[in-house]
Design a protein around this motif. Structure first.
Motif, PDB file in Angstrom:
ATOM      1  N   UNK A   1       0.814  -1.207   0.000  1.00  0.00           N
ATOM      2  CA  UNK A   1       0.000   0.000   0.000  1.00  0.00           C
ATOM      3  C   UNK A   1       0.849   1.258   0.000  1.00  0.00           C
ATOM      4  N   UNK A   2       0.533   2.169  -0.911  1.00  0.00           N
ATOM      5  CA  UNK A   2       1.096   3.506  -0.928  1.00  0.00           C
ATOM      6  C   UNK A   2      -0.050   4.488  -0.758  1.00  0.00           C
ATOM      7  N   UNK A   3       0.242   5.706  -0.334  1.00  0.00           N
ATOM      8  CA  UNK A   3      -0.820   6.680  -0.097  1.00  0.00           C
ATOM      9  C   UNK A   3      -0.482   8.028  -0.728  1.00  0.00           C
ATOM     10  N   UNK A   4      -1.542   8.794  -0.970  1.00  0.00           N
ATOM     11  CA  UNK A   4      -1.411  10.176  -1.439  1.00  0.00           C
ATOM     12  C   UNK A   4      -2.574  10.946  -0.850  1.00  0.00           C
ATOM     13  N   UNK A   5      -2.318  12.180  -0.399  1.00  0.00           N
ATOM     14  CA  UNK A   5      -3.346  12.952   0.304  1.00  0.00           C
ATOM     15  C   UNK A   5      -4.100  13.920  -0.598  1.00  0.00           C
ATOM     16  N   UNK A   6      -3.655  14.099  -1.833  1.00  0.00           N
ATOM     17  CA  UNK A   6      -4.381  14.975  -2.752  1.00  0.00           C
ATOM     18  C   UNK A   6      -4.141  14.524  -4.190  1.00  0.00           C
ATOM     19  N   UNK A   7      -4.848  15.158  -5.113  1.00  0.00           N
ATOM     20  CA  UNK A   7      -4.799  14.740  -6.500  1.00  0.00           C
ATOM     21  C   UNK A   7      -3.441  14.863  -7.156  1.00  0.00           C
ATOM     22  N   UNK A   8      -2.759  15.972  -6.906  1.00  0.00           N
ATOM     23  CA  UNK A   8      -1.451  16.181  -7.536  1.00  0.00           C
ATOM     24  C   UNK A   8      -0.436  15.150  -7.045  1.00  0.00           C
ATOM     25  N   UNK A   9      -0.482  14.855  -5.738  1.00  0.00           N
ATOM     26  CA  UNK A   9       0.410  13.831  -5.198  1.00  0.00           C
ATOM     27  C   UNK A   9       0.073  12.464  -5.790  1.00  0.00           C
ATOM     28  N   UNK A  10      -1.210  12.215  -6.005  1.00  0.00           N
ATOM     29  CA  UNK A  10      -1.633  10.939  -6.582  1.00  0.00           C
ATOM     30  C   UNK A  10      -1.101  10.767  -7.999  1.00  0.00           C
ATOM     31  N   UNK A  11      -1.214  11.813  -8.803  1.00  0.00           N
ATOM     32  CA  UNK A  11      -0.734  11.739 -10.188  1.00  0.00           C
ATOM     33  C   UNK A  11       0.779  11.515 -10.229  1.00  0.00           C
ATOM     34  N   UNK A  12       1.494  12.186  -9.334  1.00  0.00           N
ATOM     35  CA  UNK A  12       2.941  12.002  -9.267  1.00  0.00           C
ATOM     36  C   UNK A  12       3.293  10.579  -8.845  1.00  0.00           C
ATOM     37  N   UNK A  13       2.565  10.048  -7.873  1.00  0.00           N
ATOM     38  CA  UNK A  13       2.821   8.690  -7.382  1.00  0.00           C
ATOM     39  C   UNK A  13       2.525   7.653  -8.458  1.00  0.00           C
ATOM     40  N   UNK A  14       1.473   7.866  -9.229  1.00  0.00           N
ATOM     41  CA  UNK A  14       1.139   6.933 -10.305  1.00  0.00           C
ATOM     42  C   UNK A  14       2.243   6.906 -11.351  1.00  0.00           C
ATOM     43  N   UNK A  15       2.763   8.075 -11.708  1.00  0.00           N
ATOM     44  CA  UNK A  15       3.851   8.138 -12.689  1.00  0.00           C
ATOM     45  C   UNK A  15       5.124   7.489 -12.177  1.00  0.00           C
ATOM     46  N   UNK A  16       5.357   7.625 -10.861  1.00  0.00           N
ATOM     47  CA  UNK A  16       6.607   7.116 -10.286  1.00  0.00           C
ATOM     48  C   UNK A  16       6.556   5.622  -9.981  1.00  0.00           C
ATOM     49  N   UNK A  17       5.466   5.176  -9.335  1.00  0.00           N
ATOM     50  CA  UNK A  17       5.445   3.799  -8.845  1.00  0.00           C
ATOM     51  C   UNK A  17       4.601   2.839  -9.671  1.00  0.00           C
TER      52      UNK A  17
END
Length: 238
Positions: free
Chosen positions: A29-45
């Motif tokens: 499990x990974x987490x993101x607290x907002x949309x911009x962090x989510x988009x960055x996490x999707x691109x990275x992981x």
């Protein structure tokens, strides 16, 4: 190989509890607290699945979903705390694979996650193999005996009517799209007008509804498909 899930939610207490539950079920499990962090996490992981809350600070979950779908087909489940159906419907329209409403049971969420992952990998989305019966209120379906009882009375179903009802019951409380019905009841190889689904639903309603002209069990979700309505509130533990 461990399946990775990205949880996008701005409530720390909820996210932490969910992380514990999902990790206990074997997910990374990974987490993101907002949309911009989510988009960055999707691109990275590049997670295997995204669990995306509709209500996020700044960029809404629906907008995040739209952005994700511009570049990725990662399996995605929308989460909504609102009572209105519109959030879930819009989520499906903008590209979500499924949705779940808060509060929900962890077991239900895990089942949804695994079902979406199965569909994404091309495997049939079916009830667990140990399911021998399905029921909601006065409607009971015996899978092994291939029997339907309504208020205790035996009702005869054609094969496709039985398979259709089994699929709707196994997804009780959630919207089932026509595409999903065509794929899982008729099979991906079926070639024909999806109006055949409407015809079968009409026949099914005639056999299980108290008033087929005003269906209360199998309801139409305009523009999407159908939903088998739950007859009693569920006890939530997540």
């Amino acid at each position: 190989m461990t399946t990775s899930v990205l949880v996008v939610d701005d409530e720390p207490s909820f996210t932490e509890a969910l992380m514990v539950g999902l990790r206990r079920e074997g997910f990374e499990v990974r987490t993101a607290a907002d949309g911009h962090a989510a988009l960055a996490e999707i691109n990275e992981s590049e997670p295997d699945l995204v669990l995306l809350d509709v209500m996020l600070p700044g960029m809404s979950g629906l907008d995040v979903c739209r952005e994700i779908r511009k570049t990725s087909r990662v399996p995605l489940i929308m989460v909504t705390a609102r009572a209105e159906e519109i959030d879930a419907v819009v989520g499906l329209e903008v590209g979500a694979d499924d949705y779940v409403a808060k509060p929900y049971r962890l077991r239900e969420l895990v089942a949804r996650i695994r079902a979406v992952l199965r569909r994404a990998s091309g495997q049939p989305d079916e009830p667990d193999g140990d399911v021998s019966s399905l029921s909601e209120g006065e409607v009971s379906l015996d899978i092994d005996r291939h029997e339907l009882r309504v208020r205790g009375e035996l009702v005869t179903l054609a094969l496709k009517e039985f398979e259709l009802l089994a699929y709707l019951l196994s997804n009780a409380g959630r919207v089932v799209t026509r595409d999903s019905l065509m794929a899982n009841v008729w099979g991906y190889s079926y070639v024909g007008d999806t109006k055949t689904i409407d015809v079968h639903v009409k026949r099914l309603r005639a056999k299980i509804e108290d008033d087929p002209s005003n269906p209360q069990r199998i309801t139409t979700i305009r523009g999407l498909g159908y939903r088998y309505e739950r007859t009693a509130p569920q006890t939530e533990d997540a």
